[in-house]
Design a protein around this motif. Structure first.
Motif, PDB file in Angstrom:
ATOM      1  N   THR A 182      29.951  49.478  33.667  1.00 13.94           N
ATOM      2  CA  THR A 182      30.714  50.121  34.752  1.00 13.94           C
ATOM      3  C   THR A 182      29.862  50.360  36.004  1.00 13.94           C
ATOM      4  N   LEU A 183      28.693  49.740  36.040  1.00 15.74           N
ATOM      5  CA  LEU A 183      27.763  49.990  37.142  1.00 15.74           C
ATOM      6  C   LEU A 183      28.375  49.685  38.510  1.00 15.74           C
ATOM      7  N   TYR A 184      29.110  48.623  38.606  1.00 17.33           N
ATOM      8  CA  TYR A 184      29.699  48.226  39.892  1.00 17.33           C
ATOM      9  C   TYR A 184      31.231  48.266  39.845  1.00 17.33           C
ATOM     10  N   ALA A 185      31.756  49.307  39.209  1.00 15.12           N
ATOM     11  CA  ALA A 185      33.216  49.416  39.045  1.00 15.12           C
ATOM     12  C   ALA A 185      33.945  49.429  40.389  1.00 15.12           C
ATOM     13  N   LYS A 231      36.350  46.677  33.624  1.00 12.44           N
ATOM     14  CA  LYS A 231      36.263  46.568  32.166  1.00 12.44           C
ATOM     15  C   LYS A 231      35.125  47.465  31.729  1.00 12.44           C
ATOM     16  N   LYS A 232      35.399  48.238  30.676  1.00 12.13           N
ATOM     17  CA  LYS A 232      34.350  49.145  30.215  1.00 12.13           C
ATOM     18  C   LYS A 232      34.038  48.853  28.754  1.00 12.13           C
ATOM     19  N   ASN A 257      36.393  39.005  36.893  1.00 11.54           N
ATOM     20  CA  ASN A 257      36.211  40.309  36.253  1.00 11.54           C
ATOM     21  C   ASN A 257      35.006  40.380  35.306  1.00 11.54           C
ATOM     22  N   LEU A 258      34.551  39.225  34.860  1.00 12.91           N
ATOM     23  CA  LEU A 258      33.479  39.214  33.857  1.00 12.91           C
ATOM     24  C   LEU A 258      32.123  38.787  34.412  1.00 12.91           C
TER      25      LEU A 258
END
Lengths: 289, 442
Positions: free
Chosen positions: A253-256, A237-238, A265-266
């Motif tokens: 997006t640091l740990y995408a 999620k961006k 996801n959150l």
């Protein structure tokens, strides 16, 4: 007969006020929710240099002890799950009213909704006792506002799962019951063996020109509070800011590519929380740079 | 769903049965009367069939053709199910049938008749009233009487207690278990199924109690719809106590006519009548194969007591004696309860395959047991405790009533009784999880 009924009705009307008043009092003396902590632990909060605010992201993303040990400041996490900027602003106003002015506030933003989030119910015991909350609640839930002002016992019945029974637990556990947070105000999601992550990519747009956010910024400025606005890491999620003033620390997006850091996801899990706190200290506080 | 345009549907349905009654009364020729009765029942049912079953038939036909390798274009209509259609259609049918069997005369006052069809306390979830029972009450002048308030309040408070304390609390756990049944252990699945059996009783009988209580305030007595069904000693007894207005309707207008039609087949004729009656009961509940299968299951559970004995089956609904309830009866009631629970698994899930998968999961996952599965948050623990407490209160009180052949309005008669119930609702009610009544969908 009619007089007896009338007397009984008047008695019950005032009786429900008395019961509700006692319950409100006990609640605000407890530490069940962060709403109660602001009232019952005012002295503790006054000692803190940094207060973390936000929704569930703020609640689960920071390892307070790691922060305190590295930056040598006292930190408390005031984040509450299922809350948005409306509640965060209310919290700030309550803090200021109690003359709690930390050096820094780390405000974690997941959404900037204009509606009241569900967990506003945790503030109902201060209904009629705090002008800011009354205004906010009246604006969003006018009918409930008048209903609970006239029959305050109804709020305790209506939200018995969230208010009455936690209060009863608290009394049983000698005032030690806290709803999903520890002494530092944080909560940790476990490292799950099987993943509950979705691979669907999602963009979340936030607008920096948000009225409530602006009010939050102004209040911080007026009270000499250093404000750091943060988006914590998400998986797939961006967050994209419109009209950004580049002051927001967007780590969405640091740990995408690090699914092992996430509970879902959150939210970060225990490993992700530690890694993110280290990264956050490195990027925002100069001591260990 | 509700939409103002559905008022015309209600009006049309009312007029069809009203006109049908008028024509039935204007002739004495039996063949002609039978033809009129069939025509107007067909017209009444056609509205119900269109709105409730059209898409189901089309989809079923398409999947049947597809299974034979014939490709068809899926073409269904976006039909909204109007609120209360099953109930007001059956009211109309009951009126036509009662006139056909000469139990009542046609009603001259169309306003009173319209009130009978669309009587608001029972429009959305019953009980299904009989014209011969409700219409005469609408004709007489009713004065507001303080004496009726007490039983009315008893029923309403009791109904709210069942709905808010048991149904809405249990619903949260049940929804969890049934929507993710693959992730639960056998113990949790069994617990969830049993909890649903209590939930549906509390939800539906709670509504019936409220409807009867509200109606009493207007001086109108509605039919008793639930009479302690989980203390039933056999399936026949169960159906004499569960959704009584529907089961007695089906008994009078489906079972008996079919049984008479097939009387030359002896016992087999009776079995055919039982099977068709439960099939129709399943179809009435909803347009889905799971409901039909639920009906068939009940026929299967119902018949053995007659197949393997010399008992004669004259009526689908026969109550047993309540005063002599011993340990053996308790074992029988438990057996009935478990059969009802088993059938309700199919009632609760969207498809028959889901029902079988659910049962398969029960047989598979005996090795893992964790209370945390169901009571995973503080809220879940609270809600679970509340529903179990509510179930205990209701069933202890109802057992006392059942043993003494009383109803709740005979027990709760004092103001402090109402205050106690109101206080218990305040303490144990799940207002935040409040959902609409399950039977609103039918």
């Amino acid at each position: 007969m009619k007089n007896k009924i009338l007397i009984a009705l008047v008695f019950f009307y005032f009786f429900q006020f008395a019961i509700a008043y006692c319950l409100d009092y006990l609640f605000l003396k407890s530490k069940i929710y962060k709403s109660a902590v602001i009232f019952s632990s005012t002295d503790l909060l006054k000692e803190k240099d940094i207060i973390i605010m936000g929704g569930s992201n703020g609640l689960v993303s920071y390892e307070t002890s790691l922060l305190e040990n590295n930056i040598k400041k006292k930190v408390y996490n005031l984040s509450e799950d299922d809350t948005n900027i409306q509640i965060h602003l209310l919290q700030l106003k309550l803090l200021l009213k109690k003359e709690i002015t930390p050096e820094t506030i780390i405000l974690n933003i997941g959404s900037l909704g204009s509606n009241l989030s569900r967990n506003v119910l945790r503030y109902l015991p201060i209904l009629g006792k705090n002008h800011d909350f009354d205004m906010l609640f009246q604006k969003h839930q006018t009918f409930n506002y008048y209903m609970y002002r006239i029959f305050p016992i109804l709020k305790w019945g209506m939200y018995n799962n969230d208010l009455l029974y936690p209060l009863a637990f608290n009394i049983i556990k000698s005032n030690r019951y806290k709803h999903r947070f520890n002494e530092d105000g944080e909560y940790t999601y476990p490292n799950l063996k099987s993943s509950i992550l979705s691979d669907d990519y999602e963009f979340i747009e936030l607008n920096n020109e948000n009225e409530t956010l602006n009010e939050f910024k102004i209040l911080c400025l007026e009270n000499n509070i250093n404000l750091i606005i943060v988006n914590t890491p998400y998986y797939k999620k961006k967050i994209k800011w419109n009209n950004s003033d580049n002051k927001v620390k967007n780590y969405s997006t640091l740990y995408a590519n690090k699914p092992e850091y996430f509970y879902d996801n959150l939210h970060l899990n225990k490993i992700g929380k530690k890694e993110y706190t280290k990264q956050f200290i490195y990027e925002n506080f100069s001591l260990n740079k | 769903m509700w939409d103002w345009r559905f008022t015309f549907l209600l009006l049309t349905s009312t007029l069809i049965s009203y006109i049908g009654g008028y024509y039935l009364n204007n002739t004495n020729n039996d063949n002609y009367r039978k033809a009129i009765m069939r025509l107007f029942i067909f017209l009444s049912l056609s509205i119900l069939l269109y709105f409730k079953y059209f898409n189901f038939f089309i989809e079923s036909a398409i999947s049947l053709l597809n299974s034979f390798g014939l490709e068809t274009n899926q073409h269904t209509l976006e039909i909204i199910l109007p609120v209360g259609i099953s109930f007001y259609t059956f009211h109309g049918i009951s009126y036509i049938m009662d006139i056909y069997y000469r139990r009542i005369n046609p009603h001259n006052d169309i306003v009173a008749y319209s009130l009978f069809v669309a009587y608001f306390p029972l429009l959305v979830a019953g009980p299904i009233e009989r014209a011969s029972h409700l219409l005469p009450q609408l004709d007489i002048k009713r004065n507001f009487n303080l004496e009726v308030i007490k039983p009315a309040l008893s029923l309403m408070f009791w109904g709210f207690f069942k709905k808010l304390v048991i149904a809405d609390s249990a619903g949260m756990i049940v929804d969890d278990v049934f929507s993710n049944y693959q992730n639960f252990s056998s113990y949790s699945l069994i617990f969830g199924s049993i909890l649903f059996t209590f939930q549906i009783y509390a939800d539906f009988s709670g509504y019936s109690d409220i409807a009867r209580g509200v109606s009493k305030l207007f001086g109108i007595e509605l039919l008793l719809n639930f009479n302690f069904p989980y203390f039933a000693k056999n399936m026949q007894d169960f159906w004499s106590r569960w959704h009584i207005s529907l089961s007695s309707f089906l008994n009078d207008y489906v079972f008996i006519p079919i049984a008479l039609k097939f009387r030359d087949f002896g016992k087999r004729g009776i079995y055919i009548a039982v099977f068709f009656t439960f099939l129709i009961s399943g179809i009435w509940h909803g347009a889905g194969w799971a409901f039909i299968f639920w009906g068939i299951l009940h026929a299967i559970f119902y018949l053995p007591q007659f197949i393997f004995s010399n008992k004669k089956l004259k009526s689908l609904v026969v109550k047993t004696n309540t005063s002599t309830y011993g340990f053996n009866d308790f074992v029988n009631s438990t057996e009935v309860f478990l059969l009802v629970t088993l059938a309700l698994i199919f009632f609760r899930l969207p498809g028959i395959s889901d029902g079988f998968n659910f049962i398969l999961e029960i047989t598979k996952n005996w090795d893992r047991f964790s209370l945390n599965e169901i009571a995973r948050t503080t809220t879940h623990i609270i809600v679970l405790t509340k529903s179990i407490l509510g179930i205990l209160i209701v069933f202890i009180l109802e057992f006392i009533l059942f043993k003494n052949n009383l109803q709740i309005e005979n027990l709760l008669t004092k103001i402090w009784h109402y205050l106690c119930i109101a206080f218990l609702i305040f303490l144990l009610g799940s207002f935040e999880n409040a959902t609409q009544f399950i039977y609103f969908q039918f």
